[in-house]
Design an enzyme around this catalytic site. Structure first.
Site, PDB file in Angstrom:
ATOM      1  CB  ILE A 210      34.063  33.710  73.248  1.00 38.73           C
ATOM      2  CG1 ILE A 210      33.120  34.892  73.008  1.00 38.73           C
ATOM      3  CG2 ILE A 210      34.509  33.616  74.695  1.00 38.73           C
ATOM      4  CD1 ILE A 210      33.745  36.255  73.174  1.00 38.73           C
TER       5      ILE A 210
ATOM      6  N   GLY B 208      32.679  44.551  66.696  1.00 40.30           N
ATOM      7  CA  GLY B 208      34.114  44.523  66.497  1.00 40.30           C
ATOM      8  C   GLY B 208      34.847  45.178  67.652  1.00 40.30           C
TER       9      GLY B 208
ATOM     10  CG  HIS C  46      60.398  25.966  53.660  1.00 47.00           C
ATOM     11  ND1 HIS C  46      60.751  26.961  54.538  1.00 47.00           N
ATOM     12  CD2 HIS C  46      60.641  24.794  54.319  1.00 47.00           C
ATOM     13  CE1 HIS C  46      61.187  26.424  55.675  1.00 47.00           C
ATOM     14  NE2 HIS C  46      61.131  25.117  55.562  1.00 47.00           N
ATOM     15  N   GLY C  47      60.089  27.410  49.103  1.00 46.82           N
ATOM     16  CA  GLY C  47      59.612  27.143  47.745  1.00 46.82           C
ATOM     17  C   GLY C  47      58.322  26.338  47.760  1.00 46.82           C
TER      18      GLY C  47
ATOM     19  CB  THR D 162      34.424  40.629  69.979  1.00 46.31           C
ATOM     20  OG1 THR D 162      35.764  41.037  70.259  1.00 46.31           O
ATOM     21  CG2 THR D 162      34.079  40.999  68.550  1.00 46.31           C
TER      22      THR D 162
ATOM     23  N   PRO E 191      28.870  40.444  67.548  1.00 45.89           N
ATOM     24  CG  PRO E 191      27.290  38.734  67.273  1.00 45.89           C
ATOM     25  CD  PRO E 191      27.872  39.655  68.303  1.00 45.89           C
TER      26      PRO E 191
ATOM     27  CB  THR F  83      41.963  45.625  64.048  1.00 47.59           C
ATOM     28  OG1 THR F  83      41.616  47.013  64.211  1.00 47.59           O
ATOM     29  CG2 THR F  83      40.704  44.775  64.025  1.00 47.59           C
TER      30      THR F  83
ATOM     31  CD  GLU G 147      43.302  40.510  73.728  1.00 44.84           C
ATOM     32  OE1 GLU G 147      43.030  40.672  74.922  1.00 44.84           O
ATOM     33  OE2 GLU G 147      42.945  39.512  73.096  1.00 44.84           O
TER      34      GLU G 147
END
Length: 390
Positions: free
Chosen positions: A159, A129, A342-343, A124, A126, A369, A367
Site C-alpha cells: 500500500i 496478489g 553508458h557502459g 492487494t 499478502p 501484473t 496495478e
C-alpha cells in the site's frame, strides 16, 4: 500535433519546468537517502497536482485524462516516486466523483483537491496478489445504539503512501457468502483510527522515498455509511473502473521513466567518444537509440489513445491494459539499453540511469501484473469480437 488545449499544455509545461528546476538537480541525493520528498510534495500541492481530477464545486476545473497522463509522465521523468505519491490519490478522487454520495464528496473532495487530505487504495493481500475476488479481508455489519457499523478484519500489503494518506479506499468482503463472489465485495472509505495498524514498511529495489506498507485491520469499527455510494456489494465493479485510471497512471509513469532514460542515453552518446568518434555513430549504439525512440513514440500514442477513450466515456479496460503492458515493458527495455550505452558508468549511482533501471520493474508488476493484463486483453478481444477499428 498536440491532443491538449492551450491551457492544458500550459499545465504540462509548468510541471515540466518544476521537474527540471527543482527535482532533477537533487533527485539522486534524495533517492539514495530514501528520503520522503516533503518539499516537492508541498510544491506539487501548490501547483494543484492533487486536484487535477476533482471538478467544481470541490476543486477547480479538472484536466482531461490525456493531460493527466502527460503530467504524470513529467513527474516520473524527474522521479518515478513523485508520480507514485499522487497515483492512488487520483484513483480515489475519481471513485468519489463517479460513485460517491454527495455527503461523501463534500466530506473528502475539497481537502483532497488541495492535497491537505491525501488518499490511497488498499487492494492487494499478502496471499492474494492480483486475485482480488479471493480476498480474505472482510467487514461484518453490526448494529448498536450508536448506529450500524462494519467491523473490519484482515490485512493488505503493498500500500503506497499508507502512513501519510488520511483516507484509504479499502476493498473488502461485506458478504463472504455471496455468489458470484464479486457481488459480496464493497469499497469502504476508511480513515486512520483504532483497529488499523500500519505494521511495517516494505523495503524495495526502487520506488524509494514514498513508503509502501502493510496494513492490519483488527476489529476496526467503520460507520455503515462509509460504503462507497452506501450500497454494499458494488465495490468490485467500482474498483475495476478505478483501475482503468490506475493503469493509465502506471503506463504514464513508465513513459516518464523511459523518456528520461532515452534523454540521458542520447546526451551521453554524443558526449562520449570511442575509436575517434561519438559513440552514437557506432551502429550498435545508434540502433539502440533508434529502437528506444521508436518504441517510446509508439507507447505515447497507445497511452493517449487509452486516455482519449476514457474521456469519451467508452470502455477502456483493454486499451488501458494494452498501454500499461506495452509501456511498462518498453520502459524496462529502454532503461536497460540506457545502462548498456553508458557502459560502466551506467552501473554507477552517480548516473541516473541505474535508478531508472531499478524503478522500471515496478510498473511491470504494479496495478495488476503484465500477465494479468494479457488475460484482460485476450478476454476483451473475445468479448468484443476482435479489435476496435475506429
Amino acid at each position: 500535433m498536440s491532443v491538449l488545449s492551450i491551457e492544458e499544455q500550459a499545465v504540462v509545461d509548468t510541471v515540466r519546468d518544476f521537474v527540471d528546476r527543482e527535482v532533477k538537480p537533487a533527485v539522486n541525493e534524495v533517492e539514495q537517502r530514501d528520503e520522503y520528498p516533503e518539499k516537492w510534495i508541498e510544491q506539487m500541492k501548490e501547483l494543484g497536482i492533487y486536484g487535477l481530477a476533482i471538478p467544481e464545486p470541490w476543486g477547480e476545473a479538472p484536466v482531461s485524462m490525456p493531460c493527466y497522463a502527460l503530467v504524470t509522465a513529467e513527474l516520473a521523468r524527474g522521479w518515478m516516486s513523485l508520480a507514485g505519491a499522487m497515483g492512488g490519490h487520483t484513483v480515489v478522487a475519481k471513485l468519489l466523483v463517479e460513485f460517491g454520495t454527495r455527503e461523501q464528496q463534500d466530506r473528502y473532495l475539497p481537502r483532497m483537491a488541495t492535497g491537505e487530505l491525501r488518499a490511497t487504495m488498499a487492494l492487494t493481500e499478502p496471499g492474494g496478489g492480483s486475485d482480488l475476488q479471493n480476498m480474505a479481508t472482510h467487514a461484518r455489519l453490526e448494529s448498536s445504539p450508536d448506529g450500524d457499523h462494519y467491523v473490519v478484519n484482515g490485512s493488505k500489503t503493498w500500500i503506497s503512501n499508507a502512513r501519510r494518506s488520511g483516507l484509504i479506499a479499502l476493498l473488502c468482503k461485506t458478504d463472504p457468502a455471496a455468489e458470484p463472489k464479486h457481488r459480496g465485495i464493497s469499497v469502504l472509505l476508511v480513515e486512520h483510527g483504532p483497529g488499523l495498524t500500519v505494521s511495517k514498511d516494505l523495503h524495495k529495489l526502487g520506488y524509494k522515498g514514498v513508503e509502501t506498507c502493510e496494513l492490519v485491520f483488527e476489529d476496526m469499527r467503520v460507520p455503515a455509511e462509509a460504503v462507497l455510494g452506501t450500497t454494499p456489494g458494488k465495490g468490485f465493479g467500482q474498483m475495476m473502473k478505478g483501475l482503468e485510471t490506475g493503469r493509465i497512471q502506471v503506463a504514464s509513469r513508465a513513459l516518464g521513466v523511459a523518456d528520461a532514460a532515452l534523454t540521458d542515453a542520447l546526451r551521453y552518446s554524443q558526449e562520449r567518444e570511442s575509436f575517434g568518434k561519438p559513440i552514437w555513430q557506432h551502429q550498435s549504439v545508434g540502433n539502440y537509440l533508434a529502437d528506444m525512440a521508436t518504441k517510446i513514440t509508439a507507447a505515447r500514442q497507445l497511452l493517449l489513445y487509452a486516455a482519449g477513450r476514457y474521456d469519451a466515456g467508452e470502455r477502456c479496460d483493454m486499451e488501458a491494459g494494452m498501454a500499461k503492458l506495452f509501456t511498462s515493458e518498453i520502459a524496462m527495455e529502454v532503461a536497460l539499453n540506457a545502462v548498456r550505452i553508458h557502459g560502466g558508468y551506467g552501473y554507477s549511482t552517480e548516473f541516473d540511469v541505474e535508478r531508472y533501471f531499478r524503478d522500471a520493474p515496478l510498473m511491470i508488476v504494479g496495478e495488476g501484473t503484465n500477465e494479468i493484463q494479457r488475460n484482460v486483453i485476450a478476454a476483451q478481444m473475445v468479448k468484443r469480437g476482435g479489435l476496435d477499428r475506429t
